[in-house]
Design a protein around this motif. Structure first.
Motif, PDB file in Angstrom:
ATOM      1  N   SER A 183       0.826  -1.212   0.000  1.00 59.20           N
ATOM      2  CA  SER A 183       0.000   0.000   0.000  1.00 59.20           C
ATOM      3  C   SER A 183       0.858   1.259   0.000  1.00 59.20           C
ATOM      4  O   SER A 183       0.600   2.203  -0.762  1.00 59.20           O
ATOM      5  N   SER A 184       1.873   1.278   0.850  1.00 62.62           N
ATOM      6  CA  SER A 184       2.725   2.468   0.924  1.00 62.62           C
ATOM      7  C   SER A 184       3.478   2.684  -0.381  1.00 62.62           C
ATOM      8  O   SER A 184       3.642   3.823  -0.839  1.00 62.62           O
ATOM      9  N   HIS A 185       3.928   1.599  -0.996  1.00 67.31           N
ATOM     10  CA  HIS A 185       4.635   1.720  -2.271  1.00 67.31           C
ATOM     11  C   HIS A 185       3.700   2.267  -3.354  1.00 67.31           C
ATOM     12  O   HIS A 185       4.077   3.172  -4.122  1.00 67.31           O
ATOM     13  N   TYR A 186       2.488   1.756  -3.412  1.00 66.50           N
ATOM     14  CA  TYR A 186       1.529   2.191  -4.426  1.00 66.50           C
ATOM     15  C   TYR A 186       1.159   3.666  -4.242  1.00 66.50           C
ATOM     16  O   TYR A 186       1.178   4.458  -5.195  1.00 66.50           O
ATOM     17  N   VAL A 187       0.853   4.048  -3.001  1.00 54.57           N
ATOM     18  CA  VAL A 187       0.445   5.428  -2.734  1.00 54.57           C
ATOM     19  C   VAL A 187       1.591   6.398  -3.019  1.00 54.57           C
ATOM     20  O   VAL A 187       1.397   7.468  -3.610  1.00 54.57           O
ATOM     21  N   SER A 188       2.808   6.042  -2.616  1.00 56.61           N
ATOM     22  CA  SER A 188       3.949   6.942  -2.822  1.00 56.61           C
ATOM     23  C   SER A 188       4.227   7.154  -4.307  1.00 56.61           C
ATOM     24  O   SER A 188       4.519   8.276  -4.738  1.00 56.61           O
ATOM     25  N   LYS A 189       4.099   6.102  -5.112  1.00 51.22           N
ATOM     26  CA  LYS A 189       4.349   6.254  -6.548  1.00 51.22           C
ATOM     27  C   LYS A 189       3.238   7.053  -7.216  1.00 51.22           C
ATOM     28  O   LYS A 189       3.494   7.835  -8.147  1.00 51.22           O
ATOM     29  N   CYS A 190       2.014   6.872  -6.753  1.00 49.32           N
ATOM     30  CA  CYS A 190       0.913   7.683  -7.288  1.00 49.32           C
ATOM     31  C   CYS A 190       1.123   9.161  -6.966  1.00 49.32           C
ATOM     32  O   CYS A 190       0.904  10.041  -7.813  1.00 49.32           O
ATOM     33  N   LEU A 191       1.549   9.443  -5.739  1.00 45.81           N
ATOM     34  CA  LEU A 191       1.843  10.825  -5.358  1.00 45.81           C
ATOM     35  C   LEU A 191       2.970  11.398  -6.211  1.00 45.81           C
ATOM     36  O   LEU A 191       2.906  12.549  -6.665  1.00 45.81           O
ATOM     37  N   LEU A 192       3.996  10.590  -6.439  1.00 42.30           N
ATOM     38  CA  LEU A 192       5.136  11.045  -7.226  1.00 42.30           C
ATOM     39  C   LEU A 192       4.714  11.401  -8.648  1.00 42.30           C
ATOM     40  O   LEU A 192       5.082  12.461  -9.185  1.00 42.30           O
ATOM     41  N   LEU A 193       3.917  10.526  -9.269  1.00 38.87           N
ATOM     42  CA  LEU A 193       3.448  10.799 -10.629  1.00 38.87           C
ATOM     43  C   LEU A 193       2.536  12.023 -10.661  1.00 38.87           C
ATOM     44  O   LEU A 193       2.608  12.838 -11.595  1.00 38.87           O
ATOM     45  N   SER A 194       1.704  12.171  -9.648  1.00 39.10           N
ATOM     46  CA  SER A 194       0.792  13.317  -9.601  1.00 39.10           C
ATOM     47  C   SER A 194       1.563  14.627  -9.473  1.00 39.10           C
ATOM     48  O   SER A 194       1.231  15.631 -10.121  1.00 39.10           O
ATOM     49  N   ILE A 195       2.595  14.624  -8.634  1.00 37.62           N
ATOM     50  CA  ILE A 195       3.386  15.841  -8.419  1.00 37.62           C
ATOM     51  C   ILE A 195       4.030  16.306  -9.713  1.00 37.62           C
ATOM     52  O   ILE A 195       3.946  17.490 -10.088  1.00 37.62           O
ATOM     53  N   TYR A 196       4.659  15.389 -10.442  1.00 37.46           N
ATOM     54  CA  TYR A 196       5.382  15.789 -11.650  1.00 37.46           C
ATOM     55  C   TYR A 196       4.442  15.982 -12.834  1.00 37.46           C
ATOM     56  O   TYR A 196       4.768  16.724 -13.765  1.00 37.46           O
TER      57      TYR A 196
END
Length: 552
Positions: free
Chosen positions: A103-116
């Protein structure tokens, strides 16, 4: 079971021989072993249980390991201390559920893609940095495991994708400052991994941290996290793969050579260079007290100057390290009767030298001052044996006094103070009954220092008080030549002291330890043997001042 490893540990079961063969060998690691940052475990290594491998240390099949030993260096050397006893409690290692990690891996990567996606490359980088360091500043308030994992993964992504472009620039310095670090002007840090625990780090101006150098403000001791601030002074240079541990203080203009380890809570004097595992000074101080030695041969004069300067630096270093080694609790030569021979390394002969100096003088219920008390063992012995009213040990080194206070804090009537007897004794006039010093006045390098010392002693001594060490106000009570006894003791102890130096000291540093230990062949021993130098026990008494007043 219970093996603990830290960052950058290499466990390598394969090797390539000089003949080109590729070999594989077993590596055995005992239970509850600790492998510190950057250590290497080579093929054929066998480590016993409860072993501690220090930072940057290299272990090979030649390393002979025993239970509870501590190894440091390249190649690994046994340190003269052991791991502290492990508490009799079960290790409590918390296992995170697999779905937490996913879950943490999925959420962090989604946040990363959203930011950029939202901010683009430049804007996304700024938003990413603000998010990471904003969450870092308030991390202590976040307790939820999944949130902690998300923040950690965002930080790792930032270090991998953004920080490599900021290395060796002032932009990286600004990020450290945002994280809470105090960094001065014109300082350069090679990459983000050089600093940990930003809020505990203070760095002065014009400092350089090279690639893979590290400042660690934390340690894990028996799996307990401990933190302490680190202070780096102005104009310091940390070369490749050098490490500064928690609680250290570099006073300024220090240079750490590659693969150098500064141990926990060490303080490096101003203008010194260091190398090795653990670090040892490899240069003299830039400026020490100016010597006034008259010598016809300028070359010999310069050699003598450098030797004495190095001895001053090494005195402080030797006096404040190896705190658990019985062989080095005393730092004087010792005294032996001509009819005894005991190869003892627990301080027997050093205590006998104290007995000789104190002969015919009672300390009971007296206020006693010891000049240059070294590691404090003699002071503690005097308090236990003679029961003075008060006993104060002084030394010009803050490190030495800190050590004495730590070792003997529980002994009543005993205290330690930082003071230089060649400059000023911080005591009231006529407040001390007895002052004595053992092998201390050799450090008074100028005639004016000896004069000042005599004046200060005269000032603080009570009438009829004793100095067990001239001024016209001191009367010689007793004077005995004990050179033969000191030489005899040095001969008795030479084997055990040589063994200690060979076991515990790096070969390139053994020269100075030999000088302090008084081993055969050094110039001081030769001079005493040939009668050019003598060792005296002298007792002085302060004159009683009487005033004759005519009666009119």
């Amino acid at each position: 079971m219970g093996v603990t490893t830290f960052g950058g540990v290499l466990i390598v079961p394969t090797e390539l021989t000089l003949s080109g063969d590729h070999r594989v060998d077993w590596i055995t690691i005992g239970s509850h072993t600790n492998l510190a940052n950057g250590c290497s475990i080579l093929p054929g290594s066998c480590l016993a249980s409860e072993t501690m491998i220090g930072n940057l240390t290299r272990i090979s099949r030649e390393t002979k390991s025993k239970y509870g030993e501590v190894f440091m260096g390249i190649p690994a050397r046994t340190m003269p201390f052991q791991m502290p006893p492990r508490p009799e409690i079960q290790d409590q290692i918390e296992t995170l559920p697999f779905w937490h990690t996913c879950s943490s891996h999925y959420v962090s990567k989604c946040l990363l893609l959203s930011i950029y996606s939202f901010g683009g490359l430049v804007g996304g980088s700024i938003i990413h940095a603000m998010l990471v360091y904003g969450l870092y500043r308030c991390r202590s308030y976040i307790r939820h495991q999944i949130l902690q994992q998300i923040i950690e993964r965002l930080r790792q992504d930032h270090e991998q994708f953004i920080c490599p472009f900021l290395g060796n620039t002032q932009w990286l310095i600004r990020l450290f400052r945002v994280g809470g670090a105090h960094i001065g002007k014109n300082s350069i840090v090679a990459d983000i991994s050089c600093l940990t625990d930003f809020y505990l780090i203070t760095i002065g101006d014009d400092t350089r941290l090279n690639v893979r150098s590290q400042i660690l403000c934390h340690s894990f001791e028996q799996r307990i996290l401990k933190q302490a601030p680190v202070s780096i002074g102005n104009s310091c240079i940390l070369m490749t793969s050098s490490i500064v541990m928690a609680g250290c203080k570099l006073m300024g203009n220090n240079r750490l050579y590659p693969l150098t380890l500064i141990m926990k809570n060490d303080q490096l004097p101003l203008n010194t260079h260091w190398k090795g595992l653990p670090a040892q000074s490899c240069t003299i101080k830039a400026r020490l007290s100016r010597l006034t030695i008259a010598h016809n041969d300028p070359v010999k004069y310069q050699q003598g100057y450098e030797t004495i300067n190095k001895l001053f630096l090494w005195y402080e270093r030797i006096a404040s390290v190896y705190t658990r080694v019985n062989e080095s609790q005393f730092m004087n030569y010792g005294y032996a009767d001509m009819d005894e021979y005991i190869d003892d390394h627990t301080g027997y002969y050093s205590r006998k030298l104290y007995e000789q100096v104190l002969a015919n003088v009672t300390l009971t219920d007296k206020n006693v001052l010891e000049i240059n008390c070294d590691r404090g063992a003699g002071a503690a012995w005097c308090v236990h044996t003679h029961a003075p009213h008060s006993y104060i040990g002084i030394d010009p080194s803050q490190d030495v006094i800190n050590l004495c206070q730590r070792l003997y804090a529980t002994i009543s009537r005993l205290s330690f103070v930082v003071a230089n007897a060649a400059k000023h004794l911080p005591f009231e006039n006529e407040s001390i009954d007895i002052i004595f010093c053992i092998q201390a006045t050799h450090a008074f390098d100028e005639p004016v220092a000896i004069t000042q010392f005599a004046n200060e002693v005269t000032r603080v001594l009570r009438p009829n008080g004793y100095l067990l060490w001239s001024s016209d106000e001191l009367i010689i009570e007793e004077k005995i030549n004990i050179t033969k006894n000191v030489l005899y003791e040095l001969d008795i102890q030479s084997k055990s002291r040589t063994d200690f130096i060979q076991r515990c000291i790096q070969s390139e540093k053994q020269e100075y330890f030999r000088l302090f230990a008084g081993l055969p062949g050094i110039q001081i021993c030769e001079d005493m043997s040939q009668g050019r130098l003598e060792y005296w026990r002298v007792v002085f008494r302060k004159k009683t001042i009487t005033t004759d007043m005519s009666v009119i």
